[in-house]
Design an enzyme around this catalytic site. Structure first.
Site, PDB file in Angstrom:
ATOM      1  N   LYS A  37      -5.223  -8.290   8.531  1.00  0.00           N
ATOM      2  CA  LYS A  37      -5.999  -7.159   7.929  1.00  0.00           C
ATOM      3  C   LYS A  37      -7.178  -6.994   8.472  1.00  0.00           C
ATOM      4  O   LYS A  37      -7.856  -8.042   8.861  1.00  0.00           O
ATOM      5  CB  LYS A  37      -6.230  -7.672   6.232  1.00  0.00           C
ATOM      6  CG  LYS A  37      -7.130  -6.929   5.662  1.00  0.00           C
ATOM      7  CD  LYS A  37      -7.579  -7.368   4.201  1.00  0.00           C
ATOM      8  CE  LYS A  37      -8.551  -8.334   3.939  1.00  0.00           C
ATOM      9  NZ  LYS A  37      -9.895  -7.732   4.381  1.00  0.00           N
ATOM     10  N   ASP A  65      -7.853  -2.215   5.846  1.00  0.00           N
ATOM     11  CA  ASP A  65      -8.515  -2.316   4.394  1.00  0.00           C
ATOM     12  C   ASP A  65      -9.789  -1.531   4.514  1.00  0.00           C
ATOM     13  O   ASP A  65     -10.660  -2.176   4.576  1.00  0.00           O
ATOM     14  CB  ASP A  65      -8.370  -3.745   3.970  1.00  0.00           C
ATOM     15  CG  ASP A  65      -9.007  -4.067   2.451  1.00  0.00           C
ATOM     16  OD1 ASP A  65      -9.039  -2.990   1.678  1.00  0.00           O
ATOM     17  OD2 ASP A  65      -9.535  -4.890   2.361  1.00  0.00           O
ATOM     18  N   LYS A  67     -10.750   1.048   1.853  1.00  0.00           N
ATOM     19  CA  LYS A  67     -10.755   1.317   0.706  1.00  0.00           C
ATOM     20  C   LYS A  67     -11.177   2.852   0.778  1.00  0.00           C
ATOM     21  O   LYS A  67     -12.257   3.046   0.139  1.00  0.00           O
ATOM     22  CB  LYS A  67     -11.571   0.567   0.026  1.00  0.00           C
ATOM     23  CG  LYS A  67     -11.024  -0.920  -0.281  1.00  0.00           C
ATOM     24  CD  LYS A  67     -12.106  -1.877  -0.778  1.00  0.00           C
ATOM     25  CE  LYS A  67     -11.624  -3.108  -1.010  1.00  0.00           C
ATOM     26  NZ  LYS A  67     -11.427  -3.778   0.374  1.00  0.00           N
ATOM     27  N   PHE A  69     -12.263   6.602  -0.067  1.00  0.00           N
ATOM     28  CA  PHE A  69     -12.912   7.047  -1.424  1.00  0.00           C
ATOM     29  C   PHE A  69     -13.540   8.142  -0.897  1.00  0.00           C
ATOM     30  O   PHE A  69     -14.779   8.120  -0.390  1.00  0.00           O
ATOM     31  CB  PHE A  69     -13.531   6.194  -2.116  1.00  0.00           C
ATOM     32  CG  PHE A  69     -13.938   6.416  -3.462  1.00  0.00           C
ATOM     33  CD1 PHE A  69     -13.297   7.637  -3.949  1.00  0.00           C
ATOM     34  CD2 PHE A  69     -14.880   6.011  -4.147  1.00  0.00           C
ATOM     35  CE1 PHE A  69     -13.620   8.153  -5.276  1.00  0.00           C
ATOM     36  CE2 PHE A  69     -15.437   6.451  -5.535  1.00  0.00           C
ATOM     37  CZ  PHE A  69     -14.624   7.442  -6.085  1.00  0.00           C
ATOM     38  N   ASP A  70     -13.099   9.525  -1.185  1.00  0.00           N
ATOM     39  CA  ASP A  70     -14.033  10.794  -0.527  1.00  0.00           C
ATOM     40  C   ASP A  70     -13.324  11.699  -1.297  1.00  0.00           C
ATOM     41  O   ASP A  70     -12.309  11.619  -2.039  1.00  0.00           O
ATOM     42  CB  ASP A  70     -14.118  10.868   0.984  1.00  0.00           C
ATOM     43  CG  ASP A  70     -15.387  11.514   1.355  1.00  0.00           C
ATOM     44  OD1 ASP A  70     -15.788  12.467   0.711  1.00  0.00           O
ATOM     45  OD2 ASP A  70     -16.051  10.887   2.190  1.00  0.00           O
ATOM     46  N   PRO A  72     -10.758  14.685  -1.885  1.00  0.00           N
ATOM     47  CA  PRO A  72      -9.149  14.362  -1.392  1.00  0.00           C
ATOM     48  C   PRO A  72      -8.778  14.877   0.175  1.00  0.00           C
ATOM     49  O   PRO A  72      -7.998  14.284   0.548  1.00  0.00           O
ATOM     50  CB  PRO A  72      -8.250  15.414  -2.476  1.00  0.00           C
ATOM     51  CG  PRO A  72      -9.255  15.198  -3.573  1.00  0.00           C
ATOM     52  CD  PRO A  72     -10.729  15.333  -3.011  1.00  0.00           C
ATOM     53  N   THR A 119     -11.209  -8.647  -6.480  1.00  0.00           N
ATOM     54  CA  THR A 119     -11.015 -10.181  -6.900  1.00  0.00           C
ATOM     55  C   THR A 119     -12.522 -11.007  -7.206  1.00  0.00           C
ATOM     56  O   THR A 119     -12.658 -12.040  -7.338  1.00  0.00           O
ATOM     57  CB  THR A 119     -10.189 -11.219  -6.072  1.00  0.00           C
ATOM     58  OG1 THR A 119     -10.501 -10.814  -4.634  1.00  0.00           O
ATOM     59  CG2 THR A 119      -8.770 -10.562  -6.102  1.00  0.00           C
ATOM     60  N   ARG A 180      -6.154 -19.391  -2.441  1.00  0.00           N
ATOM     61  CA  ARG A 180      -6.904 -20.435  -2.159  1.00  0.00           C
ATOM     62  C   ARG A 180      -5.913 -21.549  -2.224  1.00  0.00           C
ATOM     63  O   ARG A 180      -5.711 -22.169  -3.317  1.00  0.00           O
ATOM     64  CB  ARG A 180      -8.094 -20.532  -2.988  1.00  0.00           C
ATOM     65  CG  ARG A 180      -9.371 -19.627  -2.784  1.00  0.00           C
ATOM     66  CD  ARG A 180      -9.750 -19.795  -1.493  1.00  0.00           C
ATOM     67  NE  ARG A 180     -10.899 -18.677  -1.298  1.00  0.00           N
ATOM     68  CZ  ARG A 180     -10.792 -17.426  -0.839  1.00  0.00           C
ATOM     69  NH1 ARG A 180      -9.668 -17.271  -0.315  1.00  0.00           N
ATOM     70  NH2 ARG A 180     -11.920 -16.679  -0.630  1.00  0.00           N
ATOM     71  N   GLN A 192     -15.153 -15.071  -4.351  1.00  0.00           N
ATOM     72  CA  GLN A 192     -13.991 -14.716  -5.149  1.00  0.00           C
ATOM     73  C   GLN A 192     -14.034 -15.517  -6.372  1.00  0.00           C
ATOM     74  O   GLN A 192     -14.415 -16.762  -6.611  1.00  0.00           O
ATOM     75  CB  GLN A 192     -12.709 -15.096  -4.270  1.00  0.00           C
ATOM     76  CG  GLN A 192     -12.718 -14.358  -3.078  1.00  0.00           C
ATOM     77  CD  GLN A 192     -12.310 -13.161  -2.967  1.00  0.00           C
ATOM     78  OE1 GLN A 192     -12.109 -12.550  -4.194  1.00  0.00           O
ATOM     79  NE2 GLN A 192     -12.018 -12.367  -1.888  1.00  0.00           N
ATOM     80  N   ARG A 213     -10.735 -17.214   4.804  1.00  0.00           N
ATOM     81  CA  ARG A 213     -11.666 -18.333   5.051  1.00  0.00           C
ATOM     82  C   ARG A 213     -10.803 -19.465   4.819  1.00  0.00           C
ATOM     83  O   ARG A 213     -10.939 -20.442   5.925  1.00  0.00           O
ATOM     84  CB  ARG A 213     -12.621 -18.276   3.937  1.00  0.00           C
ATOM     85  CG  ARG A 213     -13.941 -17.596   4.247  1.00  0.00           C
ATOM     86  CD  ARG A 213     -14.907 -17.456   3.108  1.00  0.00           C
ATOM     87  NE  ARG A 213     -14.342 -16.587   2.143  1.00  0.00           N
ATOM     88  CZ  ARG A 213     -14.968 -15.995   1.119  1.00  0.00           C
ATOM     89  NH1 ARG A 213     -16.384 -16.222   1.071  1.00  0.00           N
ATOM     90  NH2 ARG A 213     -14.383 -15.103   0.120  1.00  0.00           N
TER      91      ARG A 213
END
Length: 239
Positions: A37, A65, A67, A69-70, A72, A119, A180, A192, A213
């Protein structure tokens, strides 16, 4: 169960400050990790797309990753650019029109995943944000809307995956962050809030587990990744 190679179910989060550090970690992990990722921290650093291309050239799977968002049309254009690089997973974080635009713009083997509820949020956070529902209901509602919009799956805490599996079609790809291992969850500062062990997340119905982590901060990152891979395989065999 979705036919996924066990080694591909672990997605390592390359949450490091620059591409040089990312490459060093990938080299250190070797064949213990096949899926990576690359998120916002690296996206703000020089060499982001060169790193993505480098990973793909090495036969690795890549989860971008960011995300999206704007409006379309802008999201659709960004998705097309990412699909041209054969990105495996792309996240969007928006309303119905945004998800529909992303799903329509995807091509090749790229898959669109919709973020449900981060999360790092708990019920108190949702209350503060004005949501008049519990987290489980919010995640289920957003997952159903994502499927209606043509998305391939969702990002969901392991705590909500079992409920998704009970209500959503099996074709839904469930990618679960906040993983975890027991050996790593004591005494480490963590943002988290809704976390789960690899075994519990697989048992709940997660397809892919995102781990950062617990591997990155381990004394021996490769050994930590191998241990998680072993736990995933055992959980798959028991499911």
């Amino acid at each position: 169960m979705r036919p996924i190679a066990d080694i591909d179910r672990l997605i390592f989060a390359l949450d490091v400050p620059d591409a040089e550090a990312a490459r060093a970690l990938v080299d250190q992990l070797g064949d213990a990790v096949n899926f990576y990722k690359v998120g916002l921290e690296l996206a703000m650093a020089p060499g982001y797309f060169e790193l993505v291309d480098w990973l793909k050239a090495r036969g690795k799977k890549v989860f971008v990753d960011v995300k999206l968002f704007d409006v379309p049309a802008t999201v659709a254009a960004a998705v097309r650019r990412l699909c041209a690089r054969d990105i495996d997973f792309i996240t969007v974080h928006g309303n119905q029109q945004v998800m529909e635009a992303a799903a329509e713009a995807r091509s090749g083997s790229s898959r669109i995943l919709a973020v449900t509820a981060l999360t790092s949020l708990d019920q108190g956070d949702l209350d503060d944000m004005g949501f008049a529902c519990d987290i489980e209901s919010l995640v289920l509602s957003r997952a159903k809307r994502a499927l209606e919009a043509g998305c391939d799956g969702v990002i969901s805490s392991g705590m909500e995956v079992a409920n998704l599996r009970a209500h959503a079609p099996e074709k839904l790809i469930a990618v679960t962050p906040g993983i975890r291992p027991v050996a790593n969850d004591e005494g480490e500062p963590d943002d988290q809030k809704r976390v789960m062990t690899p075994t519990a997340a697989i048992a709940a119905g997660a397809d892919y587990l995102v781990v950062g982590r617990p591997i990155r901060n381990a004394d021996d990152p490769r050994a930590a990744a191998v241990a998680i891979q072993r736990e995933i395989s055992q959980a798959i065999a028991a499911r």
